[in-house]
Motif scaffolding. Sequence first.
Motif, PDB file in Angstrom:
ATOM      1  N   THR A 111       0.803  -1.333  -0.008  1.00  0.00           N
ATOM      2  CA  THR A 111       0.004  -0.007   0.134  1.00  0.00           C
ATOM      3  C   THR A 111       0.823   1.150  -0.088  1.00  0.00           C
ATOM      4  N   LEU A 112       0.499   2.342  -0.668  1.00  0.00           N
ATOM      5  CA  LEU A 112       1.030   3.519  -0.810  1.00  0.00           C
ATOM      6  C   LEU A 112       0.794   4.164   0.558  1.00  0.00           C
ATOM      7  N   LEU A 113       1.733   4.558   1.236  1.00  0.00           N
ATOM      8  CA  LEU A 113       2.016   5.265   2.399  1.00  0.00           C
ATOM      9  C   LEU A 113       2.028   6.750   2.348  1.00  0.00           C
ATOM     10  N   ALA A 114       0.857   7.574   2.913  1.00  0.00           N
ATOM     11  CA  ALA A 114       0.853   9.016   2.485  1.00  0.00           C
ATOM     12  C   ALA A 114       1.929   9.720   3.530  1.00  0.00           C
ATOM     13  N   TYR A 115       2.053  10.966   3.369  1.00  0.00           N
ATOM     14  CA  TYR A 115       2.741  11.802   4.383  1.00  0.00           C
ATOM     15  C   TYR A 115       1.778  12.417   5.523  1.00  0.00           C
ATOM     16  N   PRO A 116       2.197  12.724   6.513  1.00  0.00           N
ATOM     17  CA  PRO A 116       1.312  13.534   7.270  1.00  0.00           C
ATOM     18  C   PRO A 116       1.036  14.810   7.098  1.00  0.00           C
ATOM     19  N   LYS A 117      -0.195  15.278   7.245  1.00  0.00           N
ATOM     20  CA  LYS A 117      -0.562  16.523   6.778  1.00  0.00           C
ATOM     21  C   LYS A 117      -0.642  17.392   8.289  1.00  0.00           C
ATOM     22  N   GLU A 118      -0.257  18.559   8.260  1.00  0.00           N
ATOM     23  CA  GLU A 118      -0.493  19.489   9.205  1.00  0.00           C
ATOM     24  C   GLU A 118      -1.883  19.821   9.866  1.00  0.00           C
ATOM     25  N   ASN A 119      -2.491  19.686  10.743  1.00  0.00           N
ATOM     26  CA  ASN A 119      -3.885  19.888  11.218  1.00  0.00           C
ATOM     27  C   ASN A 119      -4.901  19.032  10.657  1.00  0.00           C
ATOM     28  N   ALA A 120      -4.527  17.824   9.918  1.00  0.00           N
ATOM     29  CA  ALA A 120      -5.411  16.720   9.480  1.00  0.00           C
ATOM     30  C   ALA A 120      -5.807  16.018  10.723  1.00  0.00           C
ATOM     31  N   GLU A 121      -6.987  15.358  10.429  1.00  0.00           N
ATOM     32  CA  GLU A 121      -8.053  14.712  11.539  1.00  0.00           C
ATOM     33  C   GLU A 121      -7.108  13.290  11.375  1.00  0.00           C
ATOM     34  N   LEU A 122      -6.575  12.681  12.868  1.00  0.00           N
ATOM     35  CA  LEU A 122      -6.068  11.595  12.791  1.00  0.00           C
ATOM     36  C   LEU A 122      -6.964  10.492  13.759  1.00  0.00           C
ATOM     37  N   ARG A 123      -6.865   9.189  13.256  1.00  0.00           N
ATOM     38  CA  ARG A 123      -7.489   8.242  14.121  1.00  0.00           C
ATOM     39  C   ARG A 123      -6.555   7.095  14.188  1.00  0.00           C
ATOM     40  N   LEU A 124      -6.847   6.084  14.989  1.00  0.00           N
ATOM     41  CA  LEU A 124      -6.076   4.947  15.053  1.00  0.00           C
ATOM     42  C   LEU A 124      -6.918   3.846  15.282  1.00  0.00           C
ATOM     43  N   VAL A 125      -7.106   2.822  14.232  1.00  0.00           N
ATOM     44  CA  VAL A 125      -7.900   2.050  14.157  1.00  0.00           C
ATOM     45  C   VAL A 125      -7.306   0.580  14.499  1.00  0.00           C
ATOM     46  N   THR A 126      -7.836  -0.198  15.632  1.00  0.00           N
ATOM     47  CA  THR A 126      -6.990  -1.308  16.178  1.00  0.00           C
ATOM     48  C   THR A 126      -7.880  -2.354  16.112  1.00  0.00           C
ATOM     49  N   ASN A 127      -7.542  -3.561  16.095  1.00  0.00           N
ATOM     50  CA  ASN A 127      -8.279  -4.835  16.176  1.00  0.00           C
ATOM     51  C   ASN A 127      -7.342  -5.833  16.963  1.00  0.00           C
ATOM     52  N   ALA A 128      -8.010  -6.941  17.591  1.00  0.00           N
ATOM     53  CA  ALA A 128      -7.329  -8.129  18.015  1.00  0.00           C
ATOM     54  C   ALA A 128      -7.870  -9.369  17.712  1.00  0.00           C
ATOM     55  N   SER A 129      -7.255 -10.215  17.463  1.00  0.00           N
ATOM     56  CA  SER A 129      -7.823 -11.634  17.252  1.00  0.00           C
ATOM     57  C   SER A 129      -7.146 -12.497  18.294  1.00  0.00           C
ATOM     58  N   SER A 130      -7.368 -13.674  18.245  1.00  0.00           N
ATOM     59  CA  SER A 130      -6.882 -14.476  19.407  1.00  0.00           C
ATOM     60  C   SER A 130      -5.134 -14.878  19.596  1.00  0.00           C
ATOM     61  N   ILE A 131      -4.678 -14.323  18.222  1.00  0.00           N
ATOM     62  CA  ILE A 131      -3.194 -14.488  18.448  1.00  0.00           C
ATOM     63  C   ILE A 131      -2.365 -13.298  17.999  1.00  0.00           C
ATOM     64  N   ALA A 132      -3.048 -12.333  17.408  1.00  0.00           N
ATOM     65  CA  ALA A 132      -2.151 -11.363  17.124  1.00  0.00           C
ATOM     66  C   ALA A 132      -2.948 -10.014  17.071  1.00  0.00           C
ATOM     67  N   VAL A 133      -2.289  -8.744  17.153  1.00  0.00           N
ATOM     68  CA  VAL A 133      -2.821  -7.538  17.160  1.00  0.00           C
ATOM     69  C   VAL A 133      -2.239  -6.675  15.888  1.00  0.00           C
TER      70      VAL A 133
END
Length: 487
Positions: free
Chosen positions: A189-211
Amino acid sequence: MAEDDIPKTAVTSPLGLFEFLYMPFGLRNASQTFQRYVNKALGNLSFIFVYIDDALIASKSREQHKEHLKIVLDRLKEHNLRLNYSKCVFGQEKVVFLSHTVNAQGFTPLPDKVQDIVNFPQPTNIDELRRYLGLVSFYRAFIRHAAEILAPFNQLISGAKKKDKTPILWSDAADKAFNDSKKALADATLLAYPKENAELRLVTNASSIAVGSVLEQKTDSGWQALGFYSKKFTPGQKRYAPYDLELTAIYLGIKHFHHELEGREFSVYCDHKPLQYAFTQAPEHAPVVRQRQLTYISQYTTSIKYLPGAENPVTDALSRISHEEIATKETSATVEVPGPSMDAFALPTAFSLEELSQEQSKDDQLPIILADEKIPLPLQKGMWPVNNKLLPIFYNTKEDLIRPYIPVSMRDKVIDLFHKCSHPGPKSTTKLIKRKYVWPRMAQTIGAFVKNCLHCQQNKISRHTKLIPALFPNPGRQVRSYSLGPD
């Protein structure tokens, strides 16, 4: 070089004595000293990134690029730093920097490097497998669910020594991981550059063996990925309740992206609804580990929101291998397993799952193991689908490994399968087999088989001449008389 340290770099040659007037690369701490000096010269410029002797100038237009370039050249001249013109590239829209392709939209792995990994031959021993894992891990940030994809390889190298040349018993699961890792890197996947004052979010999930987690920023076209993170749970963490597994996923995700999240407002999204109220509950009733994780998370954010799994395609597809979730207790209860059959056990081609099930039903030792609680070998019974029918298989779980029970009639065949590749010793052979299979007193059975191996007896020296302990008498004192002639 400092004036006082120049004599220390003297090198004697046939042409005379030479000294370094400038610090060369290769000396201890040379890279650190050079990086510190470059940061002093260019560190306060926001449009340039310098890593040792590689510098990247990012500008919005050609006119601005000329201004930035003049500032950088003046700074370098002021600090007596010189550039190699043949290695410099100016005014480009796409450049290669630190083995990455960098352009205005983002950065991706270098195509030549990716092609080298795609053409990497199948490893034959643990040392070659580690070399391949090192190549893939360099671009790990571009691969979604890297922990899930590489999990079979981590099981193969678990407990291995440094530069271990032990042959790998290549299974269907390992072959799938090998192909999936190449495909995942090819479709990075193409990773973008952080933009100043852009809204951020951290999406997480866990299975039974990994995060797994992904850091995203909101743009006019939607959410853009800034980076991926995945990590396999430790054996202790796998015993956590679902609430603590999801909380650990948030904790590890923030800990990994802390350099991007520190001092910024953001929200955490997960598919475990009770975590919305994590900061409104009384902390004194929570376990110590949970209190510690919540304290760390609160230093960055207290906003945890619910995101259903259907709306969370990036992290919800984390490793959900059915055989990792089938049994949480060491009992002999029958379990219906909806997942794969052969891949779960990674059986070799020497025998099939049907043959294993038939031999287990005929084994005289299996009922004794199930009935006698003194035998430290807890077994479980699972129904595994093969050719549109369910077959009963007894197995043992250890950490994240599922090891089928091998009946007496098949043990020599299994030992010979592992031993005939390179004829390792009893300890090495036992270590290889214990990763895949289980039966009582494995070390004694494998040791007896290896000692009776005809090839090993003909080609290995197992007996050496040793000195028998003995007592040596101390020499006695002798008095000699010498005659000097007649009196």
